[in-house]
Design an enzyme around this catalytic site. Structure first.
Site, mmCIF file in Angstrom:
data_model
loop_
_atom_site.group_PDB
_atom_site.id
_atom_site.type_symbol
_atom_site.label_atom_id
_atom_site.label_comp_id
_atom_site.label_asym_id
_atom_site.label_seq_id
_atom_site.Cartn_x
_atom_site.Cartn_y
_atom_site.Cartn_z
ATOM 1 N N ARG A 36 -7.503 -6.436 -4.908
ATOM 2 C CA ARG A 36 -6.515 -7.084 -5.783
ATOM 3 C C ARG A 36 -6.738 -8.588 -5.885
ATOM 4 N NH1 ARG A 36 -0.813 -3.896 -4.530
ATOM 5 N NH2 ARG A 36 -1.035 -2.406 -6.235
ATOM 6 N N LYS A 197 5.076 7.404 -0.372
ATOM 7 C CA LYS A 197 6.340 6.890 -0.905
ATOM 8 C C LYS A 197 7.010 7.952 -1.760
ATOM 9 C CE LYS A 197 4.557 2.188 -1.123
ATOM 10 N NZ LYS A 197 3.881 1.311 -2.075
ATOM 11 N N GLY A 351 -2.775 1.075 -4.562
ATOM 12 C CA GLY A 351 -3.562 0.287 -3.622
ATOM 13 C C GLY A 351 -4.317 1.167 -2.643
ATOM 14 N N GLY A 374 2.563 2.007 -8.693
ATOM 15 C CA GLY A 374 3.739 2.353 -9.487
ATOM 16 C C GLY A 374 3.614 1.871 -10.926
HETATM 17 N N1 LIG Z 1 0.725 13.775 5.134
HETATM 18 C C1 LIG Z 1 0.980 12.486 5.287
HETATM 19 N N2 LIG Z 1 1.843 12.070 6.208
HETATM 20 C C2 LIG Z 1 2.086 10.743 6.378
HETATM 21 N N3 LIG Z 1 1.528 9.777 5.637
HETATM 22 C C3 LIG Z 1 0.666 10.153 4.696
HETATM 23 C C4 LIG Z 1 0.361 11.515 4.468
HETATM 24 N N4 LIG Z 1 -0.529 11.573 3.462
HETATM 25 C C5 LIG Z 1 -0.781 10.308 3.094
HETATM 26 N N5 LIG Z 1 -0.081 9.442 3.832
HETATM 27 C C6 LIG Z 1 -0.114 7.966 3.766
HETATM 28 O O1 LIG Z 1 0.301 7.520 2.503
HETATM 29 C C7 LIG Z 1 -0.099 6.164 2.365
HETATM 30 C C8 LIG Z 1 -0.261 5.815 0.912
HETATM 31 O O2 LIG Z 1 0.911 6.127 0.210
HETATM 32 P P1 LIG Z 1 1.398 5.297 -1.055
HETATM 33 O O3 LIG Z 1 2.521 6.076 -1.618
HETATM 34 O O4 LIG Z 1 1.632 3.897 -0.640
HETATM 35 O O5 LIG Z 1 0.146 5.428 -2.053
HETATM 36 P P2 LIG Z 1 -0.630 4.349 -2.902
HETATM 37 O O6 LIG Z 1 -1.804 4.975 -3.481
HETATM 38 O O7 LIG Z 1 -0.901 3.118 -2.099
HETATM 39 O O8 LIG Z 1 0.334 3.945 -4.068
HETATM 40 P P3 LIG Z 1 1.058 2.533 -4.326
HETATM 41 O O9 LIG Z 1 0.013 1.534 -4.668
HETATM 42 O O10 LIG Z 1 2.007 2.858 -5.398
HETATM 43 O O11 LIG Z 1 1.722 2.120 -3.057
HETATM 44 C C9 LIG Z 1 -1.373 6.058 3.162
HETATM 45 O O12 LIG Z 1 -1.246 5.010 4.072
HETATM 46 C C10 LIG Z 1 -1.504 7.401 3.879
HETATM 47 O O13 LIG Z 1 -1.869 7.290 5.221
HETATM 48 O O1 LIG Z 2 1.686 -2.128 -4.385
HETATM 49 C C1 LIG Z 2 2.257 -2.043 -5.488
HETATM 50 O O2 LIG Z 2 2.326 -0.993 -6.132
HETATM 51 C C2 LIG Z 2 2.789 -3.316 -6.105
HETATM 52 O O3 LIG Z 2 2.338 -4.437 -5.430
HETATM 53 C C3 LIG Z 2 4.301 -3.262 -6.181
HETATM 54 O O4 LIG Z 2 4.847 -3.178 -4.903
HETATM 55 P P1 LIG Z 2 6.308 -2.555 -4.685
HETATM 56 O O5 LIG Z 2 6.184 -1.078 -4.923
HETATM 57 O O6 LIG Z 2 6.697 -2.917 -3.292
HETATM 58 O O7 LIG Z 2 7.211 -3.193 -5.730
#
Ligand SMILES: Nc1ncnc2c1ncn2[C@@H]1O[C@H](COP(=O)(O)OP(=O)(O)OP(=O)(O)O)[C@@H](O)[C@H]1O
Ligand SMILES: O=C(O)[C@H](O)COP(=O)(O)O
Length: 394
Positions: A36, A197, A351, A374
């Site tokens: 990023r 999330k 991310g 998101g």
């Molecule tokens: N079965 C699981 N139990 C617990 N944690 C998990 C599991 N599967 C994935 N994860 C965790 O989910 C995290 C990522 O989730 P997240 O929802 O933040 O996704 P993302 O791709 O980063 O999306 P965003 O950028 O919107 O945050 C990772 O750190 C991973 O370890």
């Molecule tokens: O990681 C993300 O998706 C953006 O930086 C927004 O973060 P947030 O979901 O905490 O608003």
């Protein structure tokens, strides 16, 4: 894009308040993926070359309106400074006297990184007073934080109303690429939703059900669906109050003829560590004191086949705890299938998903890696992004 960009304004000698998304993954104070930061460099470099005084603003994590020491942006300033090859002044506040003083001594073409804007309660409330404090510092507002464009916060939306407001290059590129992919999606169109999330993503699934042919579920949020089918999920991540919603989504998918794929088998572990005992079990046999941390073998195969037969795939959120080798196979296999599917346009959002693709060495083989999690999902759902709407029209 019908919004003005940095190309449309003169910034020479002006103070530019530039919102970026430096919400990077960190471990023990170290940045584990700087995608990023790198993605924002073209805009920052352009602004400095044009002789602007650049005030960069970002959030990091979710400190909920308070100072959280681990979420200070100092390591980010250090990394940015290395990438730019010039000093980046880091302030401990995001507005006020300290920042004004730093600005007084700043020459044209130089950069200040403000403190985490989410240390202030007004940021997420989109408080007009805080927006005014940001606006007071600058002559122009640039939004290059595509990843935070779905948030109507003081630094992404409020301040844009108080200054001439334009998009940066990253914002422009994201909107162009995602817009082109989605305006008339090639089919079969598949969305893969994983990650942790649950609350953030479960609603997104509802909207995607109106658009996609296949919806694949994995990662931590899968267990809410498995539970909704009536199975016990042991110690796995579970969002109790979303079980009914999960049920209703599975029904909606049926009505709409969407192929809704949830894991058939799961890799469970007796500990959250690389040395844990693990086994692959059917979703009807998750032991009560074990935790599901990755998708299982049969699920991997099924998901890979669906990917290979798709023309457009959007992927947000890992299939398991990919940061730990023992639980990384599901996420790696999805990345691999996308890399091998040459006829498939692949868009990676989030991310962690982007970090996973990078970690496994497939980044070059993806069609587009979005810096938005998101934000990319909400854009793909057709929702308005407040951070974009607030910018000046062309
Ligand atoms: N079965 C699981 N139990 C617990 N944690 C998990 C599991 N599967 C994935 N994860 C965790 O989910 C995290 C990522 O989730 P997240 O929802 O933040 O996704 P993302 O791709 O980063 O999306 P965003 O950028 O919107 O945050 C990772 O750190 C991973 O370890
Ligand atoms: O990681 C993300 O998706 C953006 O930086 C927004 O973060 P947030 O979901 O905490 O608003």
């Amino acid at each position: 894009m019908n919004k003005k960009t940095v190309r449309d304004i003169d910034v020479n000698g002006k103070v530019v308040f530039c919102r970026v998304d430096f919400n990077v993954p960190m471990e023990n104070g170290e940045i584990t993926d700087d995608t990023r930061i790198r993605a924002a460099l073209p805009t920052i470099q352009y602004l400095t070359e044009q002789g602007a005084k650049v005030l960069l603003a970002s959030h990091l994590g979710r400190p909920k309106g308070q100072v959280v020491e681990e979420l200070r942006l100092n390591p980010v300033a250090q990394r940015l400074s290395n990438l730019l090859g010039k000093e980046v002044v880091k302030t401990d506040e995001a507005y006020g006297e300290e920042v004004k003083k730093a600005l007084t001594g700043l020459e044209n073409g130089n950069v200040i990184l403000l403190e985490n804007v989410r240390f202030y309660p007004g940021e997420e409330k989109n408080d007009p007073e805080l927006a005014q404090k940001f606006a007071e510092l600058a002559d122009v507002y640039v939004n290059d934080a595509f990843g935070a464009a779905h948030r109507a916060h003081a630094s992404t939306e409020g301040v844009a109303k108080l200054l001439p407001a334009v998009a940066g290059f990253l914002m422009e590129k994201e909107l162009d690429v995602l817009g082109k992919a989605l305006s008339n999606p090639e089919r079969p169109f598949t969305a893969i939703i994983g990650g942790a999330k649950v609350k953030d993503k479960i609603d997104v699934i509802n909207n995607l059900l109106d658009k996609v042919d296949n919806l694949i579920i994995g990662g931590g949020l899968g267990y809410t669906f498995i539970k909704a089918l009536g199975y016990d999920v042991g110690k796995s991540l579970l969002e109790e109050d979303k079980i009914e919603t999960a049920k209703s989504f599975m029904e909606k998918a049926k009505e709409k003829g969407v192929n809704f794929l949830i894991p058939e088998d799961i890799l469970v572990a007796d500990d959250f560590s690389n040395d844990a005992n693990t086994k692959v079990v059917g979703i009807d046999s998750i032991p009560s004191d074990w935790e599901g941390l990755d998708i299982g073998t049969k699920t991997i195969e099924k998901y890979q086949n669906t990917i290979k037969n798709s023309k457009l795939v959007i992927w947000n959120g890992p299939m398991g705890v990919f940061e730990i080798d023992a639980f990384s196979k599901g996420t790696r296999s999805i990345a691999e299938a996308l890399a091998e599917a040459n006829d498939t346009y692949s868009v990676i959002g989030g991310g962690d998903s982007a970090a996973a693709v990078e970690k496994f060495g497939y980044a070059d083989q993806m069609s587009h890696i979005s810096t938005g999690g998101g934000a990319s999902l909400e854009f793909m759902e057709g929702k308005e992004l407040p951070g974009v709407t607030a910018l000046n029209d062309k």
